[in-house]
Design a protein around this motif. Structure first.
Motif, PDB file in Angstrom:
ATOM      1  N   MET A 167      44.017  33.378  52.382  1.00  0.00           N
ATOM      2  CA  MET A 167      43.849  34.828  52.566  1.00  0.00           C
ATOM      3  C   MET A 167      44.431  35.590  51.381  1.00  0.00           C
ATOM      4  N   SER A 168      45.601  35.152  50.952  1.00  0.00           N
ATOM      5  CA  SER A 168      46.202  35.856  49.826  1.00  0.00           C
ATOM      6  C   SER A 168      45.808  35.235  48.492  1.00  0.00           C
ATOM      7  N   CYS A 169      45.487  33.928  48.505  1.00  0.00           N
ATOM      8  CA  CYS A 169      45.258  33.269  47.221  1.00  0.00           C
ATOM      9  C   CYS A 169      44.062  33.852  46.487  1.00  0.00           C
ATOM     10  N   GLY A 170      43.120  34.412  47.228  1.00  0.00           N
ATOM     11  CA  GLY A 170      41.981  35.045  46.575  1.00  0.00           C
ATOM     12  C   GLY A 170      42.414  36.224  45.734  1.00  0.00           C
ATOM     13  N   LEU A 171      43.414  36.923  46.217  1.00  0.00           N
ATOM     14  CA  LEU A 171      43.897  38.110  45.506  1.00  0.00           C
ATOM     15  C   LEU A 171      44.345  37.807  44.085  1.00  0.00           C
ATOM     16  N   ALA A 172      44.757  36.563  43.850  1.00  0.00           N
ATOM     17  CA  ALA A 172      45.188  36.191  42.513  1.00  0.00           C
ATOM     18  C   ALA A 172      44.079  36.416  41.485  1.00  0.00           C
ATOM     19  N   TYR A 173      42.842  36.316  41.946  1.00  0.00           N
ATOM     20  CA  TYR A 173      41.722  36.460  41.024  1.00  0.00           C
ATOM     21  C   TYR A 173      41.200  37.887  40.946  1.00  0.00           C
ATOM     22  N   ALA A 174      41.750  38.759  41.804  1.00  0.00           N
ATOM     23  CA  ALA A 174      41.239  40.129  41.883  1.00  0.00           C
ATOM     24  C   ALA A 174      41.269  40.875  40.545  1.00  0.00           C
ATOM     25  N   PRO A 175      42.399  40.865  39.844  1.00  0.00           N
ATOM     26  CA  PRO A 175      42.429  41.631  38.583  1.00  0.00           C
ATOM     27  C   PRO A 175      41.359  41.166  37.607  1.00  0.00           C
ATOM     28  N   GLN A 176      41.213  39.869  37.506  1.00  0.00           N
ATOM     29  CA  GLN A 176      40.211  39.315  36.599  1.00  0.00           C
ATOM     30  C   GLN A 176      38.808  39.811  36.946  1.00  0.00           C
ATOM     31  N   LEU A 177      38.482  39.758  38.229  1.00  0.00           N
ATOM     32  CA  LEU A 177      37.150  40.199  38.641  1.00  0.00           C
ATOM     33  C   LEU A 177      36.986  41.699  38.433  1.00  0.00           C
ATOM     34  N   ARG A 178      38.003  42.463  38.817  1.00  0.00           N
ATOM     35  CA  ARG A 178      37.890  43.914  38.708  1.00  0.00           C
ATOM     36  C   ARG A 178      37.735  44.335  37.265  1.00  0.00           C
ATOM     37  N   SER A 179      38.424  43.644  36.369  1.00  0.00           N
ATOM     38  CA  SER A 179      38.343  44.020  34.958  1.00  0.00           C
ATOM     39  C   SER A 179      36.952  43.746  34.388  1.00  0.00           C
ATOM     40  N   LEU A 180      36.190  42.912  35.067  1.00  0.00           N
ATOM     41  CA  LEU A 180      34.821  42.664  34.620  1.00  0.00           C
ATOM     42  C   LEU A 180      33.843  43.626  35.282  1.00  0.00           C
ATOM     43  N   GLY A 181      34.374  44.526  36.093  1.00  0.00           N
ATOM     44  CA  GLY A 181      33.504  45.499  36.739  1.00  0.00           C
ATOM     45  C   GLY A 181      33.004  45.074  38.103  1.00  0.00           C
ATOM     46  N   TYR A 182      33.519  43.948  38.591  1.00  0.00           N
ATOM     47  CA  TYR A 182      33.091  43.485  39.907  1.00  0.00           C
ATOM     48  C   TYR A 182      34.016  44.024  40.977  1.00  0.00           C
ATOM     49  N   ARG A 183      33.569  43.967  42.214  1.00  0.00           N
ATOM     50  CA  ARG A 183      34.362  44.538  43.296  1.00  0.00           C
ATOM     51  C   ARG A 183      35.048  43.470  44.131  1.00  0.00           C
ATOM     52  N   ILE A 184      36.168  43.851  44.679  1.00  0.00           N
ATOM     53  CA  ILE A 184      36.917  42.935  45.534  1.00  0.00           C
ATOM     54  C   ILE A 184      36.496  43.175  46.973  1.00  0.00           C
ATOM     55  N   THR A 185      35.851  42.200  47.552  1.00  0.00           N
ATOM     56  CA  THR A 185      35.378  42.357  48.926  1.00  0.00           C
ATOM     57  C   THR A 185      36.037  41.312  49.807  1.00  0.00           C
ATOM     58  N   PRO A 186      36.159  41.601  51.090  1.00  0.00           N
ATOM     59  CA  PRO A 186      36.754  40.615  51.992  1.00  0.00           C
ATOM     60  C   PRO A 186      35.945  39.325  52.036  1.00  0.00           C
ATOM     61  N   GLN A 187      34.622  39.424  51.860  1.00  0.00           N
ATOM     62  CA  GLN A 187      33.800  38.214  51.830  1.00  0.00           C
ATOM     63  C   GLN A 187      34.229  37.309  50.674  1.00  0.00           C
ATOM     64  N   ARG A 188      34.368  37.910  49.499  1.00  0.00           N
ATOM     65  CA  ARG A 188      34.787  37.117  48.335  1.00  0.00           C
ATOM     66  C   ARG A 188      36.174  36.537  48.528  1.00  0.00           C
ATOM     67  N   MET A 189      37.057  37.328  49.085  1.00  0.00           N
ATOM     68  CA  MET A 189      38.422  36.827  49.303  1.00  0.00           C
ATOM     69  C   MET A 189      38.404  35.650  50.285  1.00  0.00           C
ATOM     70  N   ALA A 190      37.636  35.788  51.353  1.00  0.00           N
ATOM     71  CA  ALA A 190      37.587  34.715  52.357  1.00  0.00           C
ATOM     72  C   ALA A 190      37.033  33.428  51.753  1.00  0.00           C
ATOM     73  N   ILE A 191      36.022  33.574  50.929  1.00  0.00           N
ATOM     74  CA  ILE A 191      35.408  32.396  50.317  1.00  0.00           C
ATOM     75  C   ILE A 191      36.352  31.758  49.299  1.00  0.00           C
ATOM     76  N   LEU A 192      37.011  32.575  48.502  1.00  0.00           N
ATOM     77  CA  LEU A 192      37.993  32.038  47.558  1.00  0.00           C
ATOM     78  C   LEU A 192      39.113  31.322  48.311  1.00  0.00           C
ATOM     79  N   HIS A 193      39.514  31.913  49.415  1.00  0.00           N
ATOM     80  CA  HIS A 193      40.562  31.289  50.229  1.00  0.00           C
ATOM     81  C   HIS A 193      40.153  29.882  50.660  1.00  0.00           C
ATOM     82  N   VAL A 194      38.941  29.762  51.121  1.00  0.00           N
ATOM     83  CA  VAL A 194      38.450  28.451  51.569  1.00  0.00           C
ATOM     84  C   VAL A 194      38.436  27.459  50.414  1.00  0.00           C
ATOM     85  N   LEU A 195      37.903  27.888  49.278  1.00  0.00           N
ATOM     86  CA  LEU A 195      37.824  26.978  48.135  1.00  0.00           C
ATOM     87  C   LEU A 195      39.213  26.545  47.680  1.00  0.00           C
TER      88      LEU A 195
END
Ligand SMILES: [Mn+2]
Ligand SMILES: [Mn+2]
Ligand SMILES: [Zn+2]
Ligand SMILES: [Zn+2]
Lengths: 140, 140
Positions: free
Chosen positions: B1-29
Motif C-alpha cells: 500500500m505504501s511501497c507504491g508511493l515510493a515511485y510517485a515522485p518519479q511518475l509525477r515528474s513525468l506528467g503522469y498521475r498517481i491513482t489508487p489503481q496504480r498504487m494497488a498494482i505497484l503494491h502487488v508487484l
DNA sequence: ATCTTTATTGTAAAAACTTGCAATAAGGAA
DNA sequence: TTCCTTATTGCAAGTTTTTACAATAAAGAT
C-alpha cells in the motif's frame, strides 16, 4: 500445395498423419513471407482448403513447431508469429517503431555455449527476439 | 500500500498521475513473488481496491513497463508476466517441464556489446527468456 | 474551496486464443 | 476393398487480451 508433401515422410515416420489441413498450412508457410500470424496463416490457407478452422491452425502451428518444422517468433506484446525453420538466426525489434533486423546466430554462439555449460540446460532455442531502439529512433 | 508511493515522485515528474489503481498494482508487484500474470495481479490488487477492472490492469502493467518500473517476461506460448524491474537478469525455461532458472546478465554482456555495435541498435532489453531442456529432462 | 484541464478509468463489445468433446478420416491390417 | 484403430478435426463454448469511447477524478490554477 506440393511443398508440404516434402515433409510427409518425416511426419509419417513419427506416427503422425498427413492431412490436407497440414499440407495447406505448410504450403502457406513455405511460400509466404516470414513471421506470419496465426490469422495470416488461417486466411491464406483457407483459400486452398476452405473448410479449415482457426483452432486447427493454432494447433497445427504448435504441432509443427514442436516437431521442428516451424519456428515460433515472439512478436511484440507477447504475440506469436511463425515461419518455416531454416538457418538459425535471431531478431532485434525496435520497441519504438517496430522495425526489425536479423542477427546471425554465429554472433551468439560462444555465449550460448557458456550459457549451456553454466546452467546445464541444453538445446537452447536459436530464434530469439531482442527488443531495443533502432538507429533511426535513437536520433530523436 | 505504501511501497507504491515510493515511485510517485518519479511518475509525477513525468506528467503522469498517481491513482489508487496504480498504487494497488505497484503494491502487488512489490510484495509478491516474481513473474505474475495479469490475472494474478488483478486478483490480488482487487483486494486493496475492489473496483479495479481488468483492462486497467493490462494497461497499467504495460504503462509501468514502458516507464521502466516493471519488466515483462515472455512466459511459455507467448504469454506475458510481470515483475518489478530490479537487477538485470535473464531466464532459461525448460520447454519440457517448465522449470525455470535465472542467468546473470554479466554472462551475456559481451555478446550484447557485440550485438549493439554490429546492428546499431541500442538499449537492448536485458530480460530475455530462453527456452531449452533442463538437466532433469535431458536424462529421459 | 472551487473550477478547469485532460490523463486515466470503467464499460461494453470485439478480437485473439484455448479447451472439451463428439464426429471424421488417415493409415494400417485383414 | 472393407474394416478397425485412433490421431486429427470441427464445433461450440470458454478464457484472455484489446479497443473505442464516454464518465471520472488527479493535479494545478484561481
Ligand atoms: Mn525469424
Ligand atoms: Mn525475471
Ligand atoms: Zn525504430
Ligand atoms: Zn525440464
Amino acid at each position: 500445395m506440393s511443398c508440404g508433401l516434402a515433409y510427409a515422410p518425416q511426419l509419417r515416420s513419427l506416427g503422425y498423419r498427413i492431412t490436407p489441413q497440414r499440407m495447406a498450412i505448410l504450403h502457406v508457410l513455405c511460400h509466404s513471407g516470414k513471421h506470419l500470424t496465426p490469422r495470416d496463416v488461417y486466411q491464406k490457407a483457407k483459400k486452398d482448403f476452405p473448410t479449415l478452422t482457426e483452432p486447427t491452425v493454432y494447433r497445427t502451428l504448435e504441432f509443427l513447431a514442436k516437431n521442428g518444422l516451424a519456428r515460433p517468433m515472439q512478436a511484440g506484446k507477447g504475440r506469436l508469429r511463425y515461419e518455416m525453420a531454416e538457418d538459425d538466426h535471431h531478431h532485434i525489434v525496435c520497441r519504438v517503431c517496430g522495425d526489425e533486423i536479423e542477427v546471425e546466430h554465429e554472433l551468439l554462439e560462444s555465449m550460448y555455449r557458456k550459457m549451456e555449460s553454466t546452467s546445464g540446460y541444453q538445446r537452447i532455442d536459436s530464434h530469439v527476439t531482442f527488443f531495443g531502439v533502432c538507429p533511426e529512433c535513437l536520433k530523436t
